[in-house]
Design an enzyme around this catalytic site. Structure first.
Site, PDB file in Angstrom:
ATOM      1  N   GLY A   9       8.814   0.825   3.991  1.00  9.69           N
ATOM      2  CA  GLY A   9       7.425   1.257   3.313  1.00  9.69           C
ATOM      3  C   GLY A   9       7.138   0.926   1.933  1.00  9.69           C
ATOM      4  N   CYS A  48      -6.680   4.799  -1.807  1.00 12.60           N
ATOM      5  CA  CYS A  48      -7.871   5.329  -2.335  1.00 12.60           C
ATOM      6  C   CYS A  48      -9.086   4.678  -2.879  1.00 12.60           C
ATOM      7  CB  CYS A  48      -7.566   6.477  -3.298  1.00 12.60           C
ATOM      8  SG  CYS A  48      -5.899   6.963  -3.241  1.00 12.60           S
ATOM      9  N   GLY A 249      -9.164  11.989   9.733  1.00 12.80           N
ATOM     10  CA  GLY A 249      -7.790  12.596   9.167  1.00 12.80           C
ATOM     11  C   GLY A 249      -6.695  11.466   9.485  1.00 12.80           C
ATOM     12  N   GLY A 292       6.097  10.496   0.241  1.00  8.88           N
ATOM     13  CA  GLY A 292       4.761  10.025   0.481  1.00  8.88           C
ATOM     14  C   GLY A 292       4.207  10.878   1.713  1.00  8.88           C
TER      15      GLY A 292
END
Lengths: 458, 458
Positions: A9, A48, A249, A292
């Protein structure tokens, strides 16, 4: 000989960890070789920021990248993109990866493993949820896919779920000229706030021209012969949709970890200690680290493990992980549940427990809502702000704060977060030395007005 | 029989105390009769708003009044304006007042005395400092006098002193079209900040067209035959002036208290306990209370008594005083030195010790300055922000923070104030759960970036 580190990741947590590990190792003299793999195209980006890219506030994905693959490689990280980890053998110490570009499988041996696999959108368990035109928005690649799709002849959007990402995407699509309906099963949008404040969010959304449909369950996504979504069928009727965005979600992407037998919590997030070592209670899994959106964090107010997939925690955890992995010492001290966003010009923020949370937990509480202004009432630009404080009876220990208001409201949540962090009472917060000048605050800060009212009532 | 309370001074501290005392007494059943006297025309006003009234942001003085004389009288307070307290006999229990309207002297007996006499501008000890056209700006009556004077043929203003009130008045007068020169003896304006940040203030002032003259002492105010100020004579030359505003600080107005033998600190402020009773160490002066700009406050960071004449403290102290006087229980827990203002679009804020303060105190410290942005760097409206953190070596306990930046910068000082309040270290602050979303903050809040750098260096 240098230890081999494999990082799975390459977003905030993984690359913060990798960079910080190398930086720290340079200082401590620990030898580390770092390989990082990611199945996507990007590194170290702001997921974001995707809604703002969709809205056109941000020109393109490159602006959302804090550090490029080239920069990471220049720092000595062996970075492999479009490379997916598919199997993990902890005893043998390898991870099997598929290089999707080359079409090649390979086993990467490791001495230390960093799991930063993030989270994945939850898809409603109804027919058609995997149809073309139904998007989760979690990675930069997801964002690109949505934007390409919106460039088609797309007029009507349905957003399922009125949480942070749902609201932000709804606003982004309205601003692109789409007709947007948001469907949510709750009485009011934004269930991380109590419904009395959620009502203000509801009104702000409607004020922006968003159709808000609450207390409604999705039953099915209607698709055409090509498998393309055409409508969202709910228990409150059918909503035509050229595109659907899921704001229902995310859950920790921990399938690989689970298959390898690593400890997961109730949220399916990896359990870690405060050094970001994977750990089941006191039993640390030697040489395995995680950070994370794929881990659980300790909530200092709830006194329980929670899953809070936020970039700010990912960065901090990655840094703590890297420091420890590199031979230094750091700890991630947990969270208090702070978050904020804006809907049009309405800012919303929360930290700790809502009134509903606290009552559901059986706590004896008081909840007080105070209306005030962001600046001295007489000062130009003074905006309305609502602050709701939840505190424990009879001592008045703060349990949570919610803020809804116009320009200059939401960032005040940080003071509340720090008050929760330090286990202050409402009476204490009301008397602290917060800044005052007419362009910035009434003489009693709105947060202190609310805290004072709590103290008065107790 | 009800106890007789006399309150001297009808602004924030005095009237908060009076109102809260009556409110509390109603609950506790304590009988109180309250008389309040003030030599001015106004009650419960925002003196901090005067520069914005001068600038035209606020239409008139009535907007700055939080509670009018009529409202206070309706609440049962026997309020006497234009009435000056001139002598105090604590043993006999009376204060002699002069009613300037009626031209009458009177002795008011009291069982409990509240001193809320405020502060008075310090006039430089040079010839002409009392000339016509030289103004201190402390009361609403002062503000009215300045505004009436500016309505004359006034073109050139000199402000002496580049602190909060000096800067705010300089900006206000520039906005009214005056040519403004600010003279200060320090190397940079705004000495509540370190000079490296004061430099940014200097540049912002010049950007607004204000002439800034530093490291300069005023030697004399030149007056004409009518006693009207015409120029400010300094060691750096002569500055013509049709009007002069003094921003050279204030001192506690405690002559009456001193004459009555009440305990004053080094700043000449009244010494009080945390219940706002006048007290010399542990020796409480029975029945005598004080709050607001006339008292000293305990600075939790300096661990010393300080004089911080701010409306926010006056309100809080008045409320604590009134609660205790009314038979309840409250305490004022001290200050950490938080303050902020803006100069044009530059926001400035501080809390705790500056680097200069800390070095002067002989502390072993580290000071780190971090440049960042108020929002995610890619987000529209992201503004530059500079955060300077001062912490103790080797443990990293925070001693002070200064912030200078554009829109959205200064109110971040509150988080720092709360960190100081709770004696947090830089490393702790860097890892707390502050809010993040691209329209509000980078993923590491600017305050945390600076705190993290301190932690890294230690």
């Amino acid at each position: 000989m240098a230890e081999r580190v494999v990082v799975i990741g390459a977003d905030a947590a993984g690359m913060s960890a990798a960079s910080q590990a190398l930086r720290t190792a340079e200082r401590t003299g620990r030898g580390l070789d770092v390989v990082a793999v990611d199945r996507g195209h990007w590194t170290s980006y702001s997921a974001c920021g995707i809604p703002y890219w969709v809205a056109g506030d941000v020109a393109g994905p490159h602006q959302l990248v804090a550090r490029t693959p080239e920069e990471h490689r220049a720092n000595g990280i062996d970075l492999r993109l479009l490379t997916e980890a598919v199997e993990l053998d902890l005893d043998a110490g390898w991870v099997e990866v598929v290089d999707h570009a080359a079409g090649r499988r390979e086993r990467l041996g490791f001495d230390q493993l960093v799991l930063a696999t993030g989270a994945a959108p939850i898809r409603p368990d109804v027919p058609g949820a995997d149809a073309t035109g139904v998007f989760g928005v979690q990675t930069l690649d997801d964002g690109g896919a949505v934007i390409r799709y919106l460039a088609r002849d797309v007029r009507r959007a349905v957003v399922v779920g009125a949480g942070y990402i749902g609201l932000e995407m709804a606003e982004a699509m309205v601003r692109r000229g789409l007709a947007v309906t948001v469907v949510d099963r709750s009485p009011e949008p934004m269930t991380t706030l109590d419904p009395d404040l959620g009502r203000q969010v509801h009104e702000a959304m409607e004020g922006m021209g968003i159709d808000v449909v609450t207390e409604t369950d999705v039953e099915k996504f209607e698709i055409d012969g090509d498998g393309v979504v055409r409508a969202v069928i709910t228990d409150a009727g059918i909503f035509d949709a050229d595109v659907v965005v899921l704001g229902t979600g995310v859950r920790p992407a921990t399938e690989l970890a689970r298959a390898a037998g690593l400890p997961l919590g109730a949220t399916r997030g990896l359990r870690v200690d405060d050094g970001m070592r994977v750990a089941d209670g006191d039993r640390v899994v030697d040489g395995v680290w995680a950070a994370g959106d794929c881990v659980e964090a300790w909530d200092r107010v709830r006194r329980d493990w929670v899953h809070v997939p936020l970039g700010t925690h990912a960065n901090k955890q990655g840094r703590v992980l890297g420091t420890n992995l590199g031979g230094g010492s750091a700890r991630f001290p947990g969270v208090v549940g702070t978050a904020l966003t804006k809907v049009c010009d309405l800012e919303l923020a929360r930290t700790g427990l809502t009134e509903d949370d606290a009552r559901a937990a059986g706590l004896d509480i008081i909840a007080v809502t105070a209306e005030s202004t962001t600046r001295s009432g007489y000062f130009p630009g003074a905006m309305p702000i609502t602050v709701k404080v939840v505190a424990e009876r009879p001592g008045g220990r703060l349990l949570g704060v919610q803020i809804v208001g116009r320009d200059g409201s939401a960032k005040r949540i940080d003071v509340c977060a720090l008050a929760l962090w330090n286990e202050m009472t409402a009476a204490e917060l009301a008397m602290t030395d917060l800044s005052y000048a007419p362009p910035f605050s009434p003489v009693w800060d709105p947060v202190q007005i609310a805290a004072r009212k709590v103290a008065d009532r107790l």
